[in-house]
Scaffold this motif. Structure first.
Motif, PDB file in Angstrom:
ATOM      1  N   ALA A  97       0.822  -1.216   0.000  1.00  0.00           N
ATOM      2  CA  ALA A  97       0.000   0.000   0.000  1.00  0.00           C
ATOM      3  C   ALA A  97       0.855   1.265   0.000  1.00  0.00           C
ATOM      4  O   ALA A  97       0.344   2.347  -0.273  1.00  0.00           O
ATOM      5  N   TRP A  98       2.144   1.128   0.304  1.00  0.00           N
ATOM      6  CA  TRP A  98       3.006   2.303   0.348  1.00  0.00           C
ATOM      7  C   TRP A  98       3.285   2.834  -1.055  1.00  0.00           C
ATOM      8  O   TRP A  98       3.491   2.068  -1.997  1.00  0.00           O
ATOM      9  N   ASN A  99       3.365   4.135  -1.161  1.00  0.00           N
ATOM     10  CA  ASN A  99       3.655   4.834  -2.406  1.00  0.00           C
ATOM     11  C   ASN A  99       5.175   5.017  -2.526  1.00  0.00           C
ATOM     12  O   ASN A  99       5.827   5.410  -1.558  1.00  0.00           O
ATOM     13  N   ILE A 100       5.735   4.753  -3.704  1.00  0.00           N
ATOM     14  CA  ILE A 100       7.188   4.841  -3.890  1.00  0.00           C
ATOM     15  C   ILE A 100       7.709   6.242  -3.573  1.00  0.00           C
ATOM     16  O   ILE A 100       8.700   6.408  -2.864  1.00  0.00           O
ATOM     17  N   LYS A 101       7.052   7.262  -4.084  1.00  0.00           N
ATOM     18  CA  LYS A 101       7.527   8.633  -3.879  1.00  0.00           C
ATOM     19  C   LYS A 101       7.488   9.013  -2.399  1.00  0.00           C
ATOM     20  O   LYS A 101       8.460   9.551  -1.866  1.00  0.00           O
TER      21      LYS A 101
END
Length: 119
Positions: A97-101
């Protein structure tokens, strides 16, 4: 035989086989000049594209065009070191669920980046 992450020659020597027909690969974060008969092979850090590819592969992500700069930033902050990249990307892989940016931004602003790499 492979002896990984040796701390010293004294740690390695008792483990070496008596036979000269056996090849032993010793990895270490330190130089081991007192290891008899050893031929050192220093390794460089990854080039930027290879470092980014490793991050992408280990994180199990398909980055968007905007994520590419975040990946570049993350691997630069890891010094293009394969172990650091693998640890950081592995952490991201376990949190789909984590966003790369956002993940890269948090890593960039972390007070103790080394602690962020703990496995």
């Amino acid at each position: 035989m492979i002896l990984d992450d040796a701390a010293s020659a004294a740690q390695v020597e008792p483990l070496l086989p008596a036979s000269k027909d056996c090849l032993v690969l010793v990895t270490s974060r330190r130089r081991l000049p007192d290891l008899d008969g050893a031929s050192p092979l220093p390794l460089n850090t990854f080039p930027p594209l290879q470092a980014a590819d490793l991050f992408i592969r280990v994180s199990r992500r398909t980055p968007t065009a905007s994520d590419r700069s975040a990946v570049t930033q993350a691997v630069e902050l890891c010094g293009h070191l394969p172990l650091a990249i693998t640890l950081l990307a592995g952490r991201l892989a376990h949190h789909q669920a984590w966003n790369i940016k956002e993940f890269a931004d948090e890593f960039a602003t972390a007070q103790d980046r080394l602690a962020e790499l703990e496995a």
